[in-house]
Design a protein around this motif. Structure first.
Motif, PDB file in Angstrom:
ATOM      1  N   ILE A   1       1.166  -1.145   0.004  1.00 58.44           N
ATOM      2  CA  ILE A   1      -0.054   0.022   0.216  1.00 58.44           C
ATOM      3  C   ILE A   1       0.850   1.287   0.152  1.00 58.44           C
ATOM      4  N   ASP A   2       0.311   2.240  -0.694  1.00 61.19           N
ATOM      5  CA  ASP A   2       1.301   3.591  -0.778  1.00 61.19           C
ATOM      6  C   ASP A   2       0.845   4.328   0.234  1.00 61.19           C
ATOM      7  N   VAL A   3       1.705   5.055   1.088  1.00 60.84           N
ATOM      8  CA  VAL A   3       1.320   5.931   2.169  1.00 60.84           C
ATOM      9  C   VAL A   3       1.923   7.270   1.554  1.00 60.84           C
ATOM     10  N   THR A   4       1.057   8.225   1.375  1.00 63.20           N
ATOM     11  CA  THR A   4       1.603   9.395   1.078  1.00 63.20           C
ATOM     12  C   THR A   4       1.043  10.552   1.929  1.00 63.20           C
ATOM     13  N   ALA A   5       2.038  11.277   2.337  1.00 65.77           N
ATOM     14  CA  ALA A   5       1.682  12.615   3.324  1.00 65.77           C
ATOM     15  C   ALA A   5       1.962  13.829   2.598  1.00 65.77           C
ATOM     16  N   THR A   6       1.080  14.885   2.770  1.00 69.38           N
ATOM     17  CA  THR A   6       1.412  16.101   1.991  1.00 69.38           C
ATOM     18  C   THR A   6       0.883  17.229   3.144  1.00 69.38           C
ATOM     19  N   ARG A   7       1.569  18.295   2.633  1.00 72.21           N
ATOM     20  CA  ARG A   7       0.994  19.581   3.446  1.00 72.21           C
ATOM     21  C   ARG A   7       1.778  20.571   2.840  1.00 72.21           C
ATOM     22  N   GLY A   8       0.640  22.041   3.195  1.00 73.86           N
ATOM     23  CA  GLY A   8       1.338  23.133   2.634  1.00 73.86           C
ATOM     24  C   GLY A   8       2.109  23.788   4.013  1.00 73.86           C
ATOM     25  N   TYR A   9       2.877  24.993   3.497  1.00 77.22           N
ATOM     26  CA  TYR A   9       3.661  25.505   4.563  1.00 77.22           C
ATOM     27  C   TYR A   9       3.833  27.095   4.117  1.00 77.22           C
ATOM     28  N   GLU A  10       4.081  27.948   4.794  1.00 74.31           N
ATOM     29  CA  GLU A  10       4.298  29.350   4.354  1.00 74.31           C
ATOM     30  C   GLU A  10       5.875  29.466   4.344  1.00 74.31           C
TER      31      GLU A  10
ATOM     32  N   ARG B   1      10.909  15.760  12.549  1.00 76.12           N
ATOM     33  CA  ARG B   1      10.804  14.756  13.406  1.00 76.12           C
ATOM     34  C   ARG B   1       9.972  13.694  13.095  1.00 76.12           C
ATOM     35  N   ALA B   2       8.642  14.255  12.159  1.00 79.02           N
ATOM     36  CA  ALA B   2       7.787  13.008  11.633  1.00 79.02           C
ATOM     37  C   ALA B   2       8.639  11.886  10.566  1.00 79.02           C
ATOM     38  N   ILE B   3       9.331  12.462   9.886  1.00 79.97           N
ATOM     39  CA  ILE B   3      10.291  11.714   9.034  1.00 79.97           C
ATOM     40  C   ILE B   3      11.293  10.781   9.817  1.00 79.97           C
ATOM     41  N   TYR B   4      11.955  11.573  11.068  1.00 77.11           N
ATOM     42  CA  TYR B   4      12.742  10.471  12.011  1.00 77.11           C
ATOM     43  C   TYR B   4      11.896   9.396  12.345  1.00 77.11           C
ATOM     44  N   ALA B   5      10.619   9.855  12.867  1.00 77.68           N
ATOM     45  CA  ALA B   5      10.045   8.865  13.427  1.00 77.68           C
ATOM     46  C   ALA B   5       9.547   7.726  12.543  1.00 77.68           C
ATOM     47  N   ALA B   6       9.108   8.049  11.362  1.00 80.27           N
ATOM     48  CA  ALA B   6       8.430   7.078  10.412  1.00 80.27           C
ATOM     49  C   ALA B   6       9.552   5.824  10.402  1.00 80.27           C
ATOM     50  N   HIS B   7       8.680   4.801  10.367  1.00 74.56           N
ATOM     51  CA  HIS B   7       9.606   3.369  10.480  1.00 74.56           C
ATOM     52  C   HIS B   7      10.202   3.216   8.845  1.00 74.56           C
ATOM     53  N   ASN B   8      11.473   2.611   8.817  1.00 73.68           N
ATOM     54  CA  ASN B   8      11.954   2.254   7.541  1.00 73.68           C
ATOM     55  C   ASN B   8      12.472   1.307   7.763  1.00 73.68           C
TER      56      ASN B   8
ATOM     57  N   LEU C   1       1.178  -1.218  10.121  1.00 70.84           N
ATOM     58  CA  LEU C   1       2.397  -0.352   9.841  1.00 70.84           C
ATOM     59  C   LEU C   1       1.831   1.053   9.240  1.00 70.84           C
ATOM     60  N   ALA C   2       1.074   0.811   8.279  1.00 70.61           N
ATOM     61  CA  ALA C   2       0.356   2.029   7.155  1.00 70.61           C
ATOM     62  C   ALA C   2      -0.216   3.228   8.405  1.00 70.61           C
ATOM     63  N   ASN C   3      -0.781   2.644   9.451  1.00 63.54           N
ATOM     64  CA  ASN C   3      -1.519   3.481  10.432  1.00 63.54           C
ATOM     65  C   ASN C   3      -0.594   4.006  11.322  1.00 63.54           C
ATOM     66  N   ALA C   4       0.604   3.218  11.730  1.00 58.10           N
ATOM     67  CA  ALA C   4       1.564   3.766  12.392  1.00 58.10           C
ATOM     68  C   ALA C   4       2.181   5.094  11.686  1.00 58.10           C
ATOM     69  N   LEU C   5       2.474   4.865  10.367  1.00 65.08           N
ATOM     70  CA  LEU C   5       3.242   5.941   9.468  1.00 65.08           C
ATOM     71  C   LEU C   5       1.881   7.067   9.348  1.00 65.08           C
ATOM     72  N   ARG C   6       1.067   6.945   9.278  1.00 65.71           N
ATOM     73  CA  ARG C   6      -0.025   7.998   9.217  1.00 65.71           C
ATOM     74  C   ARG C   6      -0.277   8.731  10.561  1.00 65.71           C
ATOM     75  N   SER C   7      -0.080   8.239  11.585  1.00 69.61           N
ATOM     76  CA  SER C   7      -0.080   8.813  12.815  1.00 69.61           C
ATOM     77  C   SER C   7       0.992   9.786  12.993  1.00 69.61           C
ATOM     78  N   ALA C   8       2.082   9.114  12.509  1.00 71.85           N
ATOM     79  CA  ALA C   8       3.272  10.009  12.800  1.00 71.85           C
ATOM     80  C   ALA C   8       3.223  11.277  11.906  1.00 71.85           C
TER      81      ALA C   8
ATOM     82  N   CYS D   1       0.203  17.132   8.727  1.00 75.98           N
ATOM     83  CA  CYS D   1       0.068  16.185   7.011  1.00 75.98           C
ATOM     84  C   CYS D   1      -1.294  15.823   6.955  1.00 75.98           C
ATOM     85  N   GLU D   2      -1.663  15.877   5.734  1.00 73.85           N
ATOM     86  CA  GLU D   2      -2.872  14.875   5.381  1.00 73.85           C
ATOM     87  C   GLU D   2      -2.359  13.743   4.654  1.00 73.85           C
TER      88      GLU D   2
END
Length: 487
Positions: free
Chosen positions: A185-194, A323-330, A376-383, A389-390
């Motif tokens: 399953i693909d897990v894609t996180a996105t967000r905008g920022y100023e 911090r989220a990328i650091y927490a994301a399991h790889n 695992l997908a939900n763990a990534l989503r949560s981080a 991020c959406e």
């Protein structure tokens, strides 16, 4: 393309591979290879057609005396992963793969070779063209977009195929017979920022991570290879924690199913920390290289001054994203408790892009157990959601449950033992084979997967063993001669 490839034995296999590799065939851009394959089938006078999603099916009747055998499907995928070294000048959309022989290996100059799954496709083509091989009725199924979404397999409707046995030719160790695989399953996180104006007295730096092996995000995930996105994030985290580093831009990784080999970032540091930052970074780089030295001896991490960017990411957003990328399991999440040495669940942090007010992080999560995949997908989503991020799940496909009582498995094991001095390894793999997906609409089809030895798939180090390809072809020919009789 070197003539030496066409002179390799068996010539029927390598010539078809050379023909195929002359056709550009990136995932989601398969128009040219679809037309190539249709023209091939039609030139042989065989029934050739596309389905609604543009998979190509070619049918060949049984040879004399084989009409009473079970009809079979020979299956491979037309697309290939396009990866090249940063210093390689190559256009995958217009150029054929530049191959050469290196001892027992066929390689490509600075790019992926396309042996995944080109050798399997070439073998099917050779069987279709043959006039002297014994075989039952054959349906050749050439699927599209296997590498970036399994689109062809997912959209193949029930009722099109008439075969009772499916031989998938997409396995990469010639002593293995695969009877199961992971879903994904693909897990894609996105967000905008100023973006904000770069503070005065800032110094710009470009950080580059390169020289990693990369590789298949399923088959190679257990090897402890370096992930360029995780390495880069570690550097950014340290620079932010100790010196207030701010990100202007990050571009790391490429395809979701390739372990990232390279990442580049443009950052700023306050001028007062200039020397201390560089000194600290060299210590961190030394630690990373020491940790990865055995598996990644060619890892290169450079930090060079550059023009100071005009705008950077706001620190509040940056802190959460890093911090989220650091927490994301790889890497490996869980090993299978049922099959020895099988990775059950894993994740690849495949792509990280921070640029022009947008963050995009792409992961591919794999598992042979559906519930573990979603865990695992939900763990990534949560981080990722914790940092604003959406998160979207997409491209989900099922695994392939092993059938140890398969009739065709017995045939393959017996032939392998007769042709070789040892037994084959009957395994399930952590890659995403199409068998599990095809089985949803063809649940009664007996499926098996095997192929020649290919190393470094999904990376420019991809190479195919010549000796193994000879072994694979001999094996395939005898399998076709021994397909079971119809019930």
């Amino acid at each position: 393309m070197s003539q030496e490839i066409r002179n390799l034995e068996p010539k029927v296999l390598w010539n078809k591979f050379a023909d195929l590799n002359a056709v550009p065939r990136p995932s989601k851009k398969e128009e040219r290879v679809i037309e190539f394959m249709k023209q091939f089938g039609e030139s042989l006078g065989l029934e050739t057609f596309e389905d609604e999603i543009r998979n190509v099916i070619i049918r060949k009747p049984a040879t004399a005396g084989m009409e009473n055998r079970k009809p079979i499907v020979l299956q491979g995928h037309l697309d290939m992963v396009h990866q090249k070294n940063a210093d390689t000048n190559f256009d995958f959309d217009t150029q054929g793969i530049d191959m050469y022989v290196d001892g027992d290996w066929v390689r490509a100059r600075g790019t992926t070779l396309g042996a995944d799954n080109g050798l399997g496709v070439a073998a099917i083509m050779a069987v279709l063209e043959s006039k002297d091989l014994a075989h039952p009725a054959i349906e050749a199924l050439f699927t599209i977009d296997e590498e970036t979404g399994m689109t062809g397999a997912l959209n193949l409707k029930g009722g099109i195929l008439q075969g009772e046995i499916l031989l998938n030719l997409d396995t990469e160790e010639d002593n293995e017979i695969d009877i199961g695989c992971a879903g994904g399953i693909d897990v894609t996180a996105t967000r905008g920022y100023e973006e904000e104006e770069t503070p005065e007295n800032s110094v710009g730096y470009k950080i580059s991570v390169k020289g990693l092996n990369g590789g298949h995000s399923g088959m190679d995930i257990h090897k402890g290879l370096g992930n360029a996105n995780k390495i880069m994030n570690r550097l950014l985290f340290d620079g932010f924690e100790n010196f207030g580093l701010q990100i202007a831009e990050v571009d790391g990784g490429s395809l979701r199913n390739a372990i990232p080999r390279e990442s580049n970032a443009t950052v700023i540091i306050s001028g007062i920390y200039d020397e201390a930052f560089v000194f600290d970074m060299q210590e961190v780089i030394g630690d990373i290289k020491s940790e990865l030295h055995t598996m990644e001896p060619n890892l290169s991490i450079t930090i060079e001054k550059c023009d100071t960017p005009a705008k950077v990411m706001a620190l509040g957003v940056q802190e959460g994203v890093v911090r989220a990328i650091y927490a994301a399991h790889n890497g490996v999440y869980r090993m299978s408790p049922d099959m020895e040495d099988l990775v059950e669940t894993s994740n690849n942090v495949a792509r990280v892009v921070i640029k022009d007010g947008t963050v995009e992080i792409k992961c591919l999560t794999r598992s042979s157990v559906e519930s573990s995949k979603m865990d695992l997908a939900n763990a990534l989503r949560s981080a990722f959601e914790l940092t604003g991020c959406e998160v979207e799940f997409g491209g989900s496909y099922p695994g392939w449950t092993p059938n140890v009582n398969s009739e065709i498995l017995d045939v393959l094991v017996d032939i392998y033992q007769k042709q070789n001095t040892d037994k084959p390894d009957v395994v399930a793999c952590h890659a995403g084979l199409e068998c599990g997906i095809l089985g949803t609409n063809y649940p009664d089809m007996d499926m098996i997967s095997f192929g020649p030895t290919i190393k470094g798939a999904h990376s420019p180090d991809e190479r195919a063993s010549i000796k193994s390809s000879q072994k694979f072809w001999k094996y395939l020919v005898e399998i076709l001669e021994n397909i079971p009789v119809k019930n």
